[in-house]
Design a protein around this motif. Structure first.
Motif, mmCIF file in Angstrom:
data_model
loop_
_atom_site.group_PDB
_atom_site.id
_atom_site.type_symbol
_atom_site.label_atom_id
_atom_site.label_comp_id
_atom_site.label_asym_id
_atom_site.label_seq_id
_atom_site.Cartn_x
_atom_site.Cartn_y
_atom_site.Cartn_z
ATOM 1 N N GLY A 175 34.800 45.315 33.172
ATOM 2 C CA GLY A 175 35.925 44.199 32.579
ATOM 3 C C GLY A 175 37.295 44.788 33.072
ATOM 4 O O GLY A 175 37.370 45.627 33.722
ATOM 5 N N LYS A 206 36.356 57.902 46.608
ATOM 6 C CA LYS A 206 37.135 58.930 47.028
ATOM 7 C C LYS A 206 36.421 60.132 47.098
ATOM 8 O O LYS A 206 35.546 60.415 46.258
ATOM 9 C CB LYS A 206 38.309 59.319 45.953
ATOM 10 C CG LYS A 206 39.239 58.088 45.898
ATOM 11 C CD LYS A 206 40.199 58.159 47.266
ATOM 12 C CE LYS A 206 41.162 57.067 47.628
ATOM 13 N NZ LYS A 206 40.667 55.859 47.842
ATOM 14 N N GLU A 251 34.135 44.884 38.344
ATOM 15 C CA GLU A 251 32.940 44.515 38.875
ATOM 16 C C GLU A 251 31.706 45.313 38.530
ATOM 17 O O GLU A 251 31.564 46.367 38.488
ATOM 18 C CB GLU A 251 32.864 44.670 40.683
ATOM 19 C CG GLU A 251 34.150 44.149 41.240
ATOM 20 C CD GLU A 251 34.311 42.773 41.065
ATOM 21 O OE1 GLU A 251 33.409 42.032 40.993
ATOM 22 O OE2 GLU A 251 35.355 42.184 41.308
ATOM 23 N N THR A 292 33.547 53.629 41.705
ATOM 24 C CA THR A 292 31.901 54.079 41.779
ATOM 25 C C THR A 292 32.287 55.294 40.874
ATOM 26 O O THR A 292 31.262 56.059 40.766
ATOM 27 C CB THR A 292 31.563 54.506 42.928
ATOM 28 O OG1 THR A 292 32.324 55.283 43.582
ATOM 29 C CG2 THR A 292 31.217 53.128 44.033
ATOM 30 N N ASN A 293 33.381 55.486 40.272
ATOM 31 C CA ASN A 293 33.717 56.615 39.163
ATOM 32 C C ASN A 293 33.574 57.805 39.821
ATOM 33 O O ASN A 293 33.059 58.788 39.121
ATOM 34 C CB ASN A 293 32.463 56.328 38.125
ATOM 35 C CG ASN A 293 33.034 57.070 36.824
ATOM 36 O OD1 ASN A 293 34.146 57.473 36.715
ATOM 37 N ND2 ASN A 293 32.157 57.344 36.036
ATOM 38 N N CYS A 318 37.148 52.196 33.421
ATOM 39 C CA CYS A 318 36.962 50.727 33.469
ATOM 40 C C CYS A 318 36.748 50.257 34.957
ATOM 41 O O CYS A 318 37.456 50.763 35.882
ATOM 42 C CB CYS A 318 38.393 50.053 32.875
ATOM 43 S SG CYS A 318 38.994 50.748 31.658
ATOM 44 N N GLU A 319 35.817 49.330 35.155
ATOM 45 C CA GLU A 319 35.662 48.751 36.359
ATOM 46 C C GLU A 319 35.487 47.081 36.378
ATOM 47 O O GLU A 319 34.425 46.733 35.327
ATOM 48 C CB GLU A 319 34.530 49.496 37.113
ATOM 49 C CG GLU A 319 34.133 48.807 38.505
ATOM 50 C CD GLU A 319 35.072 48.522 39.236
ATOM 51 O OE1 GLU A 319 35.971 49.497 39.658
ATOM 52 O OE2 GLU A 319 35.187 47.470 40.009
ATOM 53 N N GLY A 328 44.125 52.859 42.041
ATOM 54 C CA GLY A 328 44.139 51.659 41.565
ATOM 55 C C GLY A 328 44.049 50.701 42.887
ATOM 56 O O GLY A 328 44.250 51.064 43.995
ATOM 57 N N CYS A 341 40.745 46.001 33.194
ATOM 58 C CA CYS A 341 41.193 47.265 32.265
ATOM 59 C C CYS A 341 42.445 46.776 31.719
ATOM 60 O O CYS A 341 42.840 47.368 30.527
ATOM 61 C CB CYS A 341 41.583 48.333 33.261
ATOM 62 S SG CYS A 341 42.827 48.001 34.346
ATOM 63 N N PHE A 374 40.130 44.291 46.170
ATOM 64 C CA PHE A 374 41.352 45.176 45.375
ATOM 65 C C PHE A 374 42.292 45.712 46.327
ATOM 66 O O PHE A 374 42.891 46.769 46.377
ATOM 67 C CB PHE A 374 40.614 46.596 44.956
ATOM 68 C CG PHE A 374 39.119 46.934 45.633
ATOM 69 C CD1 PHE A 374 37.942 46.553 45.403
ATOM 70 C CD2 PHE A 374 39.241 48.072 46.301
ATOM 71 C CE1 PHE A 374 36.753 46.934 45.853
ATOM 72 C CE2 PHE A 374 38.061 48.288 47.305
ATOM 73 C CZ PHE A 374 36.737 47.686 46.816
HETATM 74 C C1 LIG Z 1 40.407 51.491 44.916
HETATM 75 S S1 LIG Z 1 39.058 51.131 44.093
HETATM 76 C C2 LIG Z 1 38.585 52.694 43.271
HETATM 77 C C3 LIG Z 1 37.558 53.417 44.065
HETATM 78 C C4 LIG Z 1 37.177 54.751 43.342
HETATM 79 N N1 LIG Z 1 38.104 55.682 43.247
HETATM 80 C C5 LIG Z 1 35.915 55.163 43.678
HETATM 81 O O1 LIG Z 1 35.840 56.291 44.174
HETATM 82 O O2 LIG Z 1 34.865 54.630 43.795
HETATM 83 C C6 LIG Z 1 39.799 50.367 42.930
HETATM 84 C C7 LIG Z 1 38.712 49.645 41.780
HETATM 85 O O3 LIG Z 1 39.251 48.836 40.898
HETATM 86 C C8 LIG Z 1 38.701 47.672 40.688
HETATM 87 N N2 LIG Z 1 39.468 46.779 39.870
HETATM 88 C C9 LIG Z 1 40.369 45.854 40.523
HETATM 89 N N3 LIG Z 1 40.972 45.100 39.460
HETATM 90 C C10 LIG Z 1 40.487 45.682 38.197
HETATM 91 C C11 LIG Z 1 40.902 45.312 36.825
HETATM 92 N N4 LIG Z 1 41.788 44.680 36.596
HETATM 93 N N5 LIG Z 1 40.265 46.142 35.934
HETATM 94 C C12 LIG Z 1 39.287 47.012 36.143
HETATM 95 N N6 LIG Z 1 39.132 47.521 37.375
HETATM 96 C C13 LIG Z 1 39.718 46.735 38.609
HETATM 97 C C14 LIG Z 1 38.176 47.091 41.911
HETATM 98 O O4 LIG Z 1 36.843 46.312 41.716
HETATM 99 C C15 LIG Z 1 37.790 48.613 42.697
HETATM 100 O O5 LIG Z 1 36.591 49.089 42.317
#
Ligand SMILES: C[S@@+](CC[C@H](N)C(=O)[O-])C[C@H]1O[C@@H](n2cnc3c(N)ncnc32)[C@H](O)[C@@H]1O
Length: 470
Positions: free
Chosen positions: A26, A180, A226, A206-207, A223-224, A47, A28, A74
């Motif tokens: 959902g 990452k 998607e 992907t956490n 929190c994510e 972020g 964050c 994103f």
């Molecule tokens: C830069 S990516 C993070 C990737 C992560 N570090 C990884 O290794 O998988 C940012 C993530 O934030 C999610 N996102 C964007 N807006 C969001 C929100 N309002 N609340 C929660 N997640 C959000 C996007 O879907 C995206 O997967």
């Protein structure tokens, strides 16, 4: 309210709200509001980016390339309100924030308004930057570390300059454009925390943060937005647990409360999101208690309710909530009388491990139904330690709790003579239960006491219950 007399309380409210080692699907901005103030040691996050492009727009001239299209959702940045929430949630300001060059000012200006913080810059130089429409995308990512000066003795602030390739293989495997490297995330987490600390990543993708946290003995909350990535997060946590040989994630200390009184009144005293799942035994009410069920649902951000119903009410209950956007499954059927458990939930919360909605059948003695065959599996039979005549057979309820929750979850069950309290105690869940009279209360306390003793724990002091009731 006085009727909510707690006979077994161990900091339940605080513990029940720190739902660690979970990923919440959902926005964050909404989810962070439920995380208590000062409950997290550090934030390590990556972020949504803001990218510089020749046209000065986030996606601009690269918009048609595969890569930029893949991460466009994103690349819109995010609201400063998230940073404000982070400051509230952290014990003391302590975090590391991945960002693009275009976002450095956003982070630095925000944190510079706090007097007592030190700001450090780390970099990650990628050895395989992307070429998009004839122009190389920036090969350097930045990490802004911000720490309250009072933590300088415990937090490592040495500037890091990582040089390594991007995770092209993992990107393909998990389908996320900005995954990452675990090695970098682990190093960053180790800089800002000690084993056992709680790490937050509000945009976990992907956490990678959660995986790295587990690798170095920390807990996490993610929190994510998607669903697709939240599911990948779940899968990665499983894989990591397997790799580390962990069977179940550690959770807060076990505890629970038993209230004496009327279920509806007791429910009013329960705070929103104080529990993860509710069990409603509709057979102890006169008819299906829709008003009560609706109140239970209103107490949950991600509603998840199991309703024990007679056959004649199954369609009514299921359809009523399906029409309100609930996912419903009939997960348990029992005995000749055909009782069923209708499981309702709204999408949102991600459960690890044992959660599933396939149907189970039980026969009248409460044992799982098995077709007669030589291959019939051996099933675990566990006897209740209670003497109370439960409405739902012990084994049926036990399997429901095991299948619908995970260790550390809090189960609300405001009816009965301690069945759920006993099961939760024996399976390491927490409980919010209710009993209707003194006799049930005693029976319930005895069950919890015996269940605790079975687990080798300290038996509950029965005198405390009696004194409490005077
Ligand atoms: C830069 S990516 C993070 C990737 C992560 N570090 C990884 O290794 O998988 C940012 C993530 O934030 C999610 N996102 C964007 N807006 C969001 C929100 N309002 N609340 C929660 N997640 C959000 C996007 O879907 C995206 O997967």
């Amino acid at each position: 309210m006085k009727s909510f007399k707690k006979i077994l309380v161990k900091n339940l409210k605080k513990a029940a709200k720190i739902l660690k080692n979970k990923v919440y699907q959902g926005d964050c901005q909404k989810i962070l509001k439920f995380i208590p103030t000062g409950s997290v040691k550090a934030v390590v996050m990556d972020g949504p980016y803001v990218l510089h492009t020749r046209k000065g727009k986030n996606t601009g001239c690269y918009a048609h390339t595969d890569y930029i299209q893949g991460i466009a959702s994103f690349c819109e940045g995010f609201s400063v309100d998230v940073l404000k929430e982070i400051v509230r949630i952290c014990e003391k300001i302590n975090g590391i924030f991945f960002c693009s060059a275009a976002q450095l000012d956003f982070y630095i200006s925000f944190f510079q308004q706090y007097d007592n913080v030190e700001i450090i810059l780390h970099t990650w130089q990628k050895t395989n930057p992307l070429c998009a429409k004839g122009t190389m995308l920036c090969d350097t990512e930045y990490m802004v570390q911000v720490v309250d000066k009072s933590l300088l003795d415990e937090v490592d602030t040495t500037p890091e300059h990582f040089i390594s390739p991007k995770y092209t293989k993992l990107k393909k495997k998990y389908g996320h454009g900005t995954i990452k490297p675990v090695e970098i995330m682990t190093k960053l987490i180790e800089k800002v925390s000690e084993p056992g600390d709680l790490i937050l990543d509000p945009f976990c993708g992907t956490n990678s943060t959660g995986v790295s946290a587990l690798m170095c003995g920390r807990d996490f909350i993610g929190c994510e937005l998607e669903e697709e990535y939240a599911k990948v997060s779940e899968q990665r946590i499983f894989e990591t647990m397997e790799e580390l040989g962990i069977e179940e994630l550690a959770h807060d200390e076990l505890c629970g409360s038993v209230a004496l009184g009327n279920a509806e009144e007791i429910l009013e005293t329960v705070e929103k999101d104080e529990f993860d799942i509710a069990f409603v035994d509709s057979t102890v009410f006169a008819g299906v208690p829709y008003t009560y069920i609706d109140s239970v649902i209103s107490k949950m951000t991600f509603p998840c309710v199991n309703i024990w119903v007679e056959e004649k009410n199954i369609i009514d209950v299921s359809m009523r909530y399906a029409r309100q956007g609930f996912i419903f499954d009939i997960v348990y059927s029992y005995g000749e009388k055909t009782m069923a458990m209708v499981h309702l939930r709204k999408p949102g919360k991600i459960f690890y491990g044992t959660y599933h909605t396939s149907r189970h059948f039980y026969v009248d003695d409460g044992m799982p139904f098995q077709p007669k065959s030589k291959k019939a599996k051996k099933v675990l039979v566990e006897q209740s330690v209670g003497s109370y005549e439960d409405n739902i057979p012990y084994m049926v309820m036990r399997n429901m709790v095991l299948n619908c929750t995970q260790i550390g979850d809090t189960v609300l069950a405001l009816t009965g003579g301690g069945l759920v309290a006993e099961i939760c105690t024996r399976t390491d869940r927490k409980f919010l239960c209710a009993v209707q009279d003194k006799e049930e209360l005693l029976c319930c306390a005895e069950r919890i006491s015996k269940a605790k003793a079975l687990k080798g724990g300290e038996a509950f002091d029965m005198n405390k219950v009696l004194t409490f009731q005077e």
